[in-house]
Design an enzyme around this catalytic site. Structure first.
Site, mmCIF file in Angstrom:
data_model
loop_
_atom_site.group_PDB
_atom_site.id
_atom_site.type_symbol
_atom_site.label_atom_id
_atom_site.label_comp_id
_atom_site.label_asym_id
_atom_site.label_seq_id
_atom_site.Cartn_x
_atom_site.Cartn_y
_atom_site.Cartn_z
ATOM 1 N N LYS A 192 4.316 2.607 -15.025
ATOM 2 C CA LYS A 192 4.273 1.360 -14.259
ATOM 3 C C LYS A 192 3.534 1.639 -12.967
ATOM 4 O O LYS A 192 3.823 2.624 -12.278
ATOM 5 C CB LYS A 192 5.720 0.922 -13.963
ATOM 6 N N GLN A 243 3.311 7.111 -7.244
ATOM 7 C CA GLN A 243 4.032 6.056 -7.953
ATOM 8 C C GLN A 243 5.222 6.611 -8.741
ATOM 9 O O GLN A 243 6.259 5.963 -8.861
ATOM 10 C CB GLN A 243 3.058 5.349 -8.906
ATOM 11 N N LYS A 293 7.934 7.026 -6.235
ATOM 12 C CA LYS A 293 8.333 5.709 -5.722
ATOM 13 C C LYS A 293 9.202 4.963 -6.739
ATOM 14 O O LYS A 293 10.253 4.423 -6.418
ATOM 15 C CB LYS A 293 7.059 4.910 -5.455
ATOM 16 N N LYS A 322 -1.171 4.584 -12.630
ATOM 17 C CA LYS A 322 -2.018 3.779 -11.754
ATOM 18 C C LYS A 322 -3.384 3.663 -12.403
ATOM 19 O O LYS A 322 -3.754 4.521 -13.219
ATOM 20 C CB LYS A 322 -2.147 4.458 -10.383
ATOM 21 N N GLY A 336 -0.875 -5.520 -9.766
ATOM 22 C CA GLY A 336 -1.987 -5.618 -8.822
ATOM 23 C C GLY A 336 -1.977 -4.483 -7.812
ATOM 24 O O GLY A 336 -1.050 -3.682 -7.732
ATOM 25 N N ASP A 337 -3.038 -4.392 -7.052
ATOM 26 C CA ASP A 337 -3.160 -3.480 -5.896
ATOM 27 C C ASP A 337 -4.353 -4.030 -5.118
ATOM 28 O O ASP A 337 -4.692 -5.217 -5.264
ATOM 29 C CB ASP A 337 -3.377 -2.029 -6.369
ATOM 30 N N THR A 381 6.360 -6.585 -1.492
ATOM 31 C CA THR A 381 6.025 -5.329 -0.804
ATOM 32 C C THR A 381 6.183 -5.500 0.702
ATOM 33 O O THR A 381 6.793 -4.660 1.381
ATOM 34 C CB THR A 381 4.599 -4.865 -1.173
ATOM 35 N N ASN A 401 -2.198 -8.842 0.850
ATOM 36 C CA ASN A 401 -0.861 -9.212 0.359
ATOM 37 C C ASN A 401 0.258 -8.551 1.165
ATOM 38 O O ASN A 401 1.188 -9.237 1.622
ATOM 39 C CB ASN A 401 -0.771 -8.828 -1.129
ATOM 40 N N SER A 440 8.509 -5.925 -9.458
ATOM 41 C CA SER A 440 7.810 -5.865 -10.744
ATOM 42 C C SER A 440 8.795 -5.450 -11.841
ATOM 43 O O SER A 440 8.771 -5.972 -12.952
ATOM 44 C CB SER A 440 6.672 -4.853 -10.703
HETATM 45 P P1 NDP Z 1 -5.180 -6.468 -0.558
HETATM 46 O O1 NDP Z 1 -6.429 -6.284 -1.343
HETATM 47 O O2 NDP Z 1 -4.440 -7.746 -0.670
HETATM 48 O O3 NDP Z 1 -5.483 -6.228 1.003
HETATM 49 C C1 NDP Z 1 -5.985 -5.031 1.464
HETATM 50 C C2 NDP Z 1 -6.227 -5.151 2.953
HETATM 51 O O4 NDP Z 1 -6.608 -3.881 3.461
HETATM 52 C C3 NDP Z 1 -7.373 -6.098 3.290
HETATM 53 O O5 NDP Z 1 -7.146 -6.663 4.546
HETATM 54 C C4 NDP Z 1 -8.563 -5.143 3.307
HETATM 55 O O6 NDP Z 1 -9.660 -5.604 4.072
HETATM 56 C C5 NDP Z 1 -7.956 -3.928 3.945
HETATM 57 N N1 NDP Z 1 -8.679 -2.731 3.504
HETATM 58 C C6 NDP Z 1 -8.954 -2.346 2.234
HETATM 59 N N2 NDP Z 1 -9.681 -1.219 2.214
HETATM 60 C C7 NDP Z 1 -9.880 -0.894 3.499
HETATM 61 C C8 NDP Z 1 -10.538 0.170 4.140
HETATM 62 N N3 NDP Z 1 -11.178 1.130 3.430
HETATM 63 N N4 NDP Z 1 -10.504 0.199 5.505
HETATM 64 C C9 NDP Z 1 -9.859 -0.761 6.208
HETATM 65 N N5 NDP Z 1 -9.218 -1.793 5.649
HETATM 66 C C10 NDP Z 1 -9.227 -1.855 4.331
HETATM 67 O O7 NDP Z 1 -4.262 -5.221 -0.925
HETATM 68 P P2 NDP Z 1 -2.694 -5.058 -0.763
HETATM 69 O O8 NDP Z 1 -2.225 -5.737 0.462
HETATM 70 O O9 NDP Z 1 -2.066 -5.387 -2.065
HETATM 71 O O10 NDP Z 1 -2.567 -3.478 -0.612
HETATM 72 C C11 NDP Z 1 -2.647 -2.836 0.660
HETATM 73 C C12 NDP Z 1 -2.071 -1.442 0.543
HETATM 74 O O11 NDP Z 1 -0.711 -1.526 0.110
HETATM 75 C C13 NDP Z 1 -2.754 -0.508 -0.456
HETATM 76 O O12 NDP Z 1 -2.683 0.821 0.011
HETATM 77 C C14 NDP Z 1 -1.875 -0.638 -1.687
HETATM 78 O O13 NDP Z 1 -1.982 0.495 -2.531
HETATM 79 C C15 NDP Z 1 -0.511 -0.729 -1.037
HETATM 80 N N6 NDP Z 1 0.521 -1.325 -1.871
HETATM 81 C C16 NDP Z 1 0.389 -2.592 -2.352
HETATM 82 C C17 NDP Z 1 1.394 -3.140 -3.121
HETATM 83 C C18 NDP Z 1 1.348 -4.557 -3.584
HETATM 84 O O14 NDP Z 1 2.368 -5.020 -4.118
HETATM 85 N N7 NDP Z 1 0.283 -5.297 -3.385
HETATM 86 C C19 NDP Z 1 2.571 -2.343 -3.514
HETATM 87 C C20 NDP Z 1 2.647 -1.059 -2.882
HETATM 88 C C21 NDP Z 1 1.637 -0.569 -2.113
HETATM 89 P P3 NDP Z 1 -10.985 -6.148 3.337
HETATM 90 O O15 NDP Z 1 -10.655 -7.544 2.923
HETATM 91 O O16 NDP Z 1 -12.049 -6.065 4.376
HETATM 92 O O17 NDP Z 1 -11.247 -5.233 2.182
#
Ligand code: NDP
Length: 447
Positions: free
Chosen positions: A92, A113, A116, A128, A167-168, A211, A242, A379
């Site tokens: 997962k 993961q 976690k 992943k 998603g991620d 999250t 997100n 999830s």
């Molecule tokens: P989203 O795609 O919804 O948002 C990602 C955010 O981070 C955007 O604002 C993006 O900006 C920014 N970002 C991405 N890459 C970079 C970078 N290289 N430098 C600076 N900013 C960056 O992703 P999520 O919110 O879902 O995920 C964010 C983090 O949380 C990740 O590490 C993910 O693995 C982790 N996570 C997410 C979960 C989930 O349920 N969604 C669960 C557990 C962990 P821009 O739009 O400019 O790319």
């Protein structure tokens, strides 16, 4: 062989067998460095070579993803899924669509993961996946064609009792919808093979918020243990995706004030508190850059460069964007500005130097594998609802999420106490997560 020599030899093997995968090395090292006392107390793990097996993914799948853009050009991306460990249940973990995706990132995320998912207390192994595809600037039709092609290959390897992606970064409700549709079409089955689905077709309430909400629930618990709460605190958040959006929503509900958000171009600082509805409109509806916020909010400033977000004075820092976005220098600045707590909404956003600075300064630091486990926890609850053909209310799912996050806090805290490193939640999370997986691996024989 002493526990430390075992750890050193396993780490050396990881370096030589996985060349060029810096993020994977970093994640493995951080975990191995905290397991010495566990190996000493449990020689059976050493005898059964658990550690060596634990750092080797069970399966790695890499595939071509051909698709056609709107101009009729043929495009090719590289997709992958790493099925890391199934000792506690089916694999997962999410799928990431971002140009930076390569095997080293997917393996680091899969490895994290496993621990976690173990911490959630639910029956889930870890995996992943992702692709170096960039959804930014693509039309809906291009994203759909890409997702259909990606799933045409991935569907051979996944299933509701085998491997359940979610998603991620770059994979939200739209992408999950297109991938689910293609899976259903090819396999001719309507099953809970992906989580993060739409509410009308098998999704769970609270999954979208999970999250971010979960991050705030666990930080609130940690603050409470230190006799504090979010009420009246200024919080710096990075990212505006997100995780960031829903962390902000929950902090507002608990009486804190979020003063920053960012994207990969830069960050905004609004000392009056971020206007969350405006950011949601910008990012979720209009899919625009965070810069636009400053044009409509005259008290807010926008600065280029995303790491500058950590120069803003705050009480709590929540990195919610991406790996290694908060380094030693940023951590020092936060500490000198009076930051008392940091929780990782993103996966491994703090560099090892950053973690060291926080821990030495006595900042409450909760690592991502515990702090952002709320997403995969809900999830898991979505999978449970799909199996029962039921949908829970928002209140029930949210209460379960909160309960899981509070339990994770208790478990990582007591593991740290038990192994002589009270207050070190990095060690606590690694130890608590690892022991469950290691025991299951022992019980299941040489697999
Ligand atoms: P989203 O795609 O919804 O948002 C990602 C955010 O981070 C955007 O604002 C993006 O900006 C920014 N970002 C991405 N890459 C970079 C970078 N290289 N430098 C600076 N900013 C960056 O992703 P999520 O919110 O879902 O995920 C964010 C983090 O949380 C990740 O590490 C993910 O693995 C982790 N996570 C997410 C979960 C989930 O349920 N969604 C669960 C557990 C962990 P821009 O739009 O400019 O790319």
């Amino acid at each position: 062989m002493s526990a430390n020599s075992v750890i050193q030899s396993v780490y050396e093997q990881v370096l030589s067998r996985n060349p060029g995968e810096a993020e994977f090395h970093q994640a493995v090292k951080e975990v191995l460095d905290t397991l010495g006392a566990v190996l000493e107390k449990n020689p059976q793990y050493v005898e059964a070579n658990i550690l060596e097996r634990f750092v080797e993914p069970e399966r790695q799948i890499i595939f071509r993803v051909p698709w056609q853009d709107d101009a009729g050009n043929y495009q090719v991306n590289r997709g992958m899924r790493v099925e890391f460990n199934s000792a506690l249940g089916p694999y997962k973990g999410g799928l990431r669509f971002h140009p930076s995706v390569y095997l080293g990132i997917v393996k680091f995320l899969g490895f994290e993961q496993v621990l976690k998912n173990s911490l959630t207390g639910l029956m889930m192994g870890g995996g992943k996946g992702g692709c170096d595809f960039d959804p930014k600037g693509k039309s809906d039709n291009e994203v759909m064609r890409f997702c259909q092609s990606f799933m045409t290959e991935l569907c051979r390897h996944i299933g509701p009792d085998t491997d359940i992606p979610a998603g991620d970064i770059g994979v939200g409700g739209r992408e999950i919808g297109y991938m689910f549709g293609q899976y259903k079409r090819i396999r001719n089955e309507f099953t809970g093979v992906l989580t993060g689905k739409g509410l009308e077709w098998g999704g769970s309430l609270v999954r979208t918020e999970a999250t971010g909400y979960g991050l705030v629930y666990i930080m609130d618990e940690a603050l409470k243990a230190a006799g504090k709460s979010f009420k009246g605190l200024n919080v710096a958040i990075s990212g505006s995706g997100n995780v960031a959006l829903f962390a902000c929503e929950k902090i507002n509900q608990l009486g804190g004030k979020v003063i920053t958000m960012s994207d990969s171009n830069g960050f905004i600082h609004d000392p009056n508190g971020i206007d969350l509805d405006a950011v949601k409109q910008l990012k979720l509806v209009e899919r625009k850059r965070i810069k636009e916020y400053a044009a409509t909010h005259k008290n807010a400033t926008y600065s280029d460069g995303c790491t500058g977000v950590w120069t803003v004075k705050c009480d709590v820092a929540l990195p919610c964007a991406t790996q290694n976005e908060l380094d030693g220098e940023s951590a020092k600045t936060l500490v000198s500005n009076g930051c008392i707590a940091s929780g990782e909404g993103a996966n491994m956003p703090t560099t090892p130097e950053g973690v060291e600075v926080f821990q030495k300064a006595g900042v409450i630091f909760i690592p991502g594998k515990a702090a952002n486990a709320g997403g995969v926890a809900v999830s898991g609850l979505e999978m449970a609802q799909n199996s029962q053909r039921l949908s829970w209310t928002f209140e029930k799912a949210d209460a379960e999420l909160k309960n899981i996050m509070v339990t994770i806090y208790k478990n990582i805290s007591s593991a740290a106490d038990e192994y002589g490193c009270a207050g070190d939640f990095v060690a606590g999370a690694n130890i608590a997560g690892f022991i469950k997986v290691a025991n299951a691996m022992l019980a299941q024989g040489l697999v």
